[in-house]
Write an enzyme that holds these catalytic residues in place. Structure first.
Site, PDB file in Angstrom:
ATOM      1  N   GLY A  10      -2.107  -4.642 -39.203  1.00 17.52           N
ATOM      2  CA  GLY A  10      -1.584  -4.429 -37.842  1.00 17.52           C
ATOM      3  C   GLY A  10      -1.144  -5.731 -37.193  1.00 17.52           C
ATOM      4  NE  ARG A  14      -4.359  -2.771 -28.330  1.00 24.21           N
ATOM      5  CZ  ARG A  14      -5.204  -1.835 -28.759  1.00 24.21           C
ATOM      6  NH1 ARG A  14      -6.010  -1.244 -27.897  1.00 24.21           N
ATOM      7  NH2 ARG A  14      -5.254  -1.500 -30.032  1.00 24.21           N
ATOM      8  CE  LYS A  21      -6.301  -6.545 -33.974  1.00 23.70           C
ATOM      9  NZ  LYS A  21      -6.522  -5.345 -33.143  1.00 23.70           N
ATOM     10  CD  GLN A  74      -0.058   0.093 -43.202  1.00 24.76           C
ATOM     11  OE1 GLN A  74      -0.770  -0.822 -42.787  1.00 24.76           O
ATOM     12  NE2 GLN A  74       0.026   1.253 -42.580  1.00 24.76           N
ATOM     13  CB  THR A  80      -6.069   3.374 -39.655  1.00 34.39           C
ATOM     14  OG1 THR A  80      -6.157   4.601 -38.921  1.00 34.39           O
ATOM     15  CG2 THR A  80      -6.185   2.222 -38.676  1.00 34.39           C
ATOM     16  N   GLY A 141     -12.017   5.562 -30.485  1.00 32.00           N
ATOM     17  CA  GLY A 141     -11.986   6.965 -30.875  1.00 32.00           C
ATOM     18  C   GLY A 141     -13.345   7.593 -30.589  1.00 32.00           C
ATOM     19  CE  LYS A 348     -11.881 -46.955 -39.740  1.00 32.22           C
ATOM     20  NZ  LYS A 348     -10.610 -47.432 -40.279  1.00 32.22           N
TER      21      LYS A 348
HETATM   22  C1  UD1 Z   1      -9.316   2.228 -34.540  1.00 33.89           C
HETATM   23  C2  UD1 Z   1      -9.756   3.696 -34.775  1.00 33.89           C
HETATM   24  C3  UD1 Z   1     -10.667   4.134 -33.609  1.00 33.89           C
HETATM   25  C4  UD1 Z   1     -11.878   3.202 -33.555  1.00 33.89           C
HETATM   26  C5  UD1 Z   1     -11.453   1.740 -33.463  1.00 33.89           C
HETATM   27  C6  UD1 Z   1     -12.668   0.851 -33.647  1.00 33.89           C
HETATM   28  C7  UD1 Z   1      -7.903   4.800 -35.924  1.00 33.89           C
HETATM   29  C8  UD1 Z   1      -6.763   5.719 -35.787  1.00 33.89           C
HETATM   30  N1  UD1 Z   1      -8.581   4.544 -34.817  1.00 33.89           N
HETATM   31  O1  UD1 Z   1      -8.578   2.210 -33.321  1.00 33.89           O
HETATM   32  O2  UD1 Z   1     -11.107   5.466 -33.822  1.00 33.89           O
HETATM   33  O3  UD1 Z   1     -12.682   3.552 -32.437  1.00 33.89           O
HETATM   34  O4  UD1 Z   1     -10.496   1.407 -34.496  1.00 33.89           O
HETATM   35  O5  UD1 Z   1     -12.353  -0.513 -33.475  1.00 33.89           O
HETATM   36  O6  UD1 Z   1      -8.145   4.331 -37.009  1.00 33.89           O
HETATM   37  N2  UD1 Z   1      -4.087  -1.453 -39.188  1.00 33.89           N
HETATM   38  C9  UD1 Z   1      -3.410  -1.492 -40.383  1.00 33.89           C
HETATM   39  N3  UD1 Z   1      -2.271  -0.763 -40.505  1.00 33.89           N
HETATM   40  C10 UD1 Z   1      -1.774  -0.008 -39.505  1.00 33.89           C
HETATM   41  C11 UD1 Z   1      -2.490   0.030 -38.282  1.00 33.89           C
HETATM   42  C12 UD1 Z   1      -3.652  -0.694 -38.158  1.00 33.89           C
HETATM   43  O7  UD1 Z   1      -3.819  -2.183 -41.317  1.00 33.89           O
HETATM   44  O8  UD1 Z   1      -0.728   0.619 -39.701  1.00 33.89           O
HETATM   45  C13 UD1 Z   1      -5.328  -2.263 -39.046  1.00 33.89           C
HETATM   46  C14 UD1 Z   1      -5.281  -3.246 -37.913  1.00 33.89           C
HETATM   47  O9  UD1 Z   1      -4.797  -4.509 -38.358  1.00 33.89           O
HETATM   48  C15 UD1 Z   1      -6.740  -3.322 -37.482  1.00 33.89           C
HETATM   49  C16 UD1 Z   1      -7.301  -1.956 -37.859  1.00 33.89           C
HETATM   50  O10 UD1 Z   1      -6.375  -1.383 -38.751  1.00 33.89           O
HETATM   51  O11 UD1 Z   1      -7.452  -4.318 -38.185  1.00 33.89           O
HETATM   52  C17 UD1 Z   1      -7.493  -1.046 -36.642  1.00 33.89           C
HETATM   53  O12 UD1 Z   1      -6.236  -0.878 -35.996  1.00 33.89           O
HETATM   54  P1  UD1 Z   1      -6.109  -0.812 -34.420  1.00 33.89           P
HETATM   55  O13 UD1 Z   1      -4.696  -0.570 -34.083  1.00 33.89           O
HETATM   56  O14 UD1 Z   1      -6.779  -1.963 -33.810  1.00 33.89           O
HETATM   57  O15 UD1 Z   1      -6.935   0.537 -34.131  1.00 33.89           O
HETATM   58  P2  UD1 Z   1      -7.700   0.940 -32.801  1.00 33.89           P
HETATM   59  O16 UD1 Z   1      -6.720   1.472 -31.825  1.00 33.89           O
HETATM   60  O17 UD1 Z   1      -8.593  -0.144 -32.370  1.00 33.89           O
HETATM   61 CA    CA Z   2      -8.933  -2.219 -32.970  1.00 31.21          CA
END
Ligand code: UD1
Ligand code: CA
Length: 450
Positions: A10, A14, A21, A74, A80, A141, A348
């Protein structure tokens, strides 16, 4: 067999950062390094890092990691669930459990992951996840379970209705799956949700007998989505480290004002005064007093030493030394026992023998001082000729007068006295007095002549 997959593709919108990140630093290590380290105690057979946003940069940072990660691309980042779909090919032959870790949840304890895996293996569940009860569950979630404690669904915050949003049981983003079961449901994920993405969380409702383990220490499951959460995690990590050392016999006068790296080691009865910072690999002996106001980086300090308002970087300090206020010890400063380094002194790449004193306003660089040397106020080793650095040597029990300049390379023997204000360019034999300055000339009745 165990495979660990880390979601690290991701963007981290934010964070408002040019850095992906998962490469954001938290107390000296990136989020991704921390997440991998947390799972290393499970000795996984495979470690898969799912990368996407700035994949090359992430891969470059991690390619020499001892866990021998496999990088899975990806592209685009469609959620996710889509991220885990990318494992279908690399894990085609795999049979075992898949532990999925969010790349942005860095403070998990190794014991908790081990407990999750043990629970998963014992219960025979197709999925087991970490959850927590949060006073403020916003953004996470929400996890719904039936009367048997089975998880029936996870609904993302933005997809919740008002009533669902009241649920304080949240998904921590850490899951253990039976891979043979997960791979059957992965292709059936749909993107009918607020973000139009494929959610890994939607697989839970499709799997049999999903279980969850509630984590009581919420610092463990805090996810980092913005700078506020990054700062919160930094604070929680620092709390953990300070609590550990308080238990081990270190006193902090104002704990919250100090920061300490995880690699730093303290002996017993150390007192850390306010506003001290320990970075990198520091080793502090017994009964030292550090601070107030000191920055210690990759330094080794013996027993019974005192450091007051000083900066110590990659230096070694022997037992009983007394440093500061306002001293700067730079790389390869190596002090014997009971050495005194005073105000506005910079050292030094120099060895200072036991019992020696450099008390005021000096620069000592590329030098070797014997035992019980007394360096007079304002003494400078002129180590640099514009091209190369040269060595100054001072033997045991010698004294340099105030404002001496030692032009290196130069060797001063033992028991030597150097007159104040001297510029010393030639070697001095043992037991000599060296004076290298213009003779004083007094012109009498000067005023009356005018
Ligand atoms: C996610 C969970 C949420 C949970 C939270 C906990 C899902 C849909 N939601 O939400 O239920 O409460 O984490 O912290 O999974 N990532 C990828 N590929 C993507 C999207 C994201 O590798 O296409 C990675 C991001 O880099 C990150 C992780 O997945 O490390 C979580 O993604 P993020 O967008 O932060 O999910 P949250 O909205 O926090
Ligand atoms: Ca997250």
């Amino acid at each position: 067999m165990l495979a660990v997959a880390v979601l690290a593709a991701g963007k981290g919108t934010r964070m408002k950062s040019s850095l992906p990140k998962v490469l954001q630093p938290l107390a000296g290590a990136t989020l991704l390094e921390r997440v991998i380290k947390n799972s290393s105690c499970l000795n996984p057979d495979r470690l898969l890092l799912i990368v996407g946003h700035q994949a090359e940069r992430v891969q470059q940072q991690l390619q020499n990691h001892p866990g021998k990660p496999e990088f899975i691309l990806q592209q685009p980042q469609n959620g996710t669930g889509h991220a885990i779909q990318q494992l279908m090919a690399p894990l085609a032959e795999f049979d075992g459990n898949l532990l999925v870790l969010n790349g942005d949840v860095p403070l998990l304890k190794q014991e908790t992951l081990a407990q999750l895996l043990a629970m998963h293996c014992q219960s025979g569940a197709e999925a087991t996840l970490l959850t927590a009860m949060l006073e403020n569950p916003n953004g996470y979630g929400r996890v719904f379970s039936n009367n048997d404690g089975e998880v029936t669904a996870i609904v993302e915050d933005r997809d919740c209705d008002c009533e669902q949003r009241q649920n304080k049981l949240i998904n921590a983003g850490i899951y253990c799956f039976k891979w043979s079961a997960l791979k059957k449901v992965l292709p059936t994920l749909s993107s009918e949700n607020d973000q139009g993405e494929l959610y890994l969380t939607d697989t839970i409702a499709m799997l049999n007998n999903a279980k969850h383990l509630i984590v009581s220490d919420i610092s463990e499951i805090t996810g980092i989505n913005d700078r506020q959460q990054l700062a919160d995690c930094e604070a929680m990590l620092q709390d953990r480290i300070r609590q550990h050392w308080l238990k081990e016999g270190v006193s902090f006068i104002d704990p919250k004002s100090c920061t300490i790296s995880e690699e730093t080691q303290f002996g017993r009865d150390v007192v850390v005064e306010p506003q001290c910072h320990f970075r990198g690999n520091c080793k502090i002996g017994n009964s030292c007093r550090i601070g107030p106001g000191s920055l210690i980086i990759d330094a080794e300090i013996g027993n019974d030493a005192t450091v007051l308002m000083s900066v110590i970087n990659s230096a070694k300090i022997g037992d009983g030394c007394n440093i500061g206020p306002f001293a700067h010890l730079r790389p390869q400063a190596d002090l014997g026992e009971n050495v005194r380094i005073g105000n506005f002194v910079e050292i030094k790449k120099s060895t200072i023998g036991s019992g020696s004193k450099v008390n005021h306003l000096s620069y000592i660089g590329d030098a070797k001082l014997g035992l019980n040397v007394n360096v007079g106020a304002g003494t400078i080793t002129a180590n640099y000729d514009g091209k190369n650095k040269h060595l100054s040597t001072i033997g045991d029990n010698s004294k340099t007068g105030a404002n001496s300049v030692l032009v290196a390379p130069v060797t001063i023997g033992s028991n030597v006295v150097i007159g104040a204000g001297s510029t010393i360019t030639k070697d001095v034999q043992d037991n000599s007095l060296a004076i290298g300055r213009a003779r004083q000339y007094n012109k009498e009745n000067y005023q009356s002549l005018n």
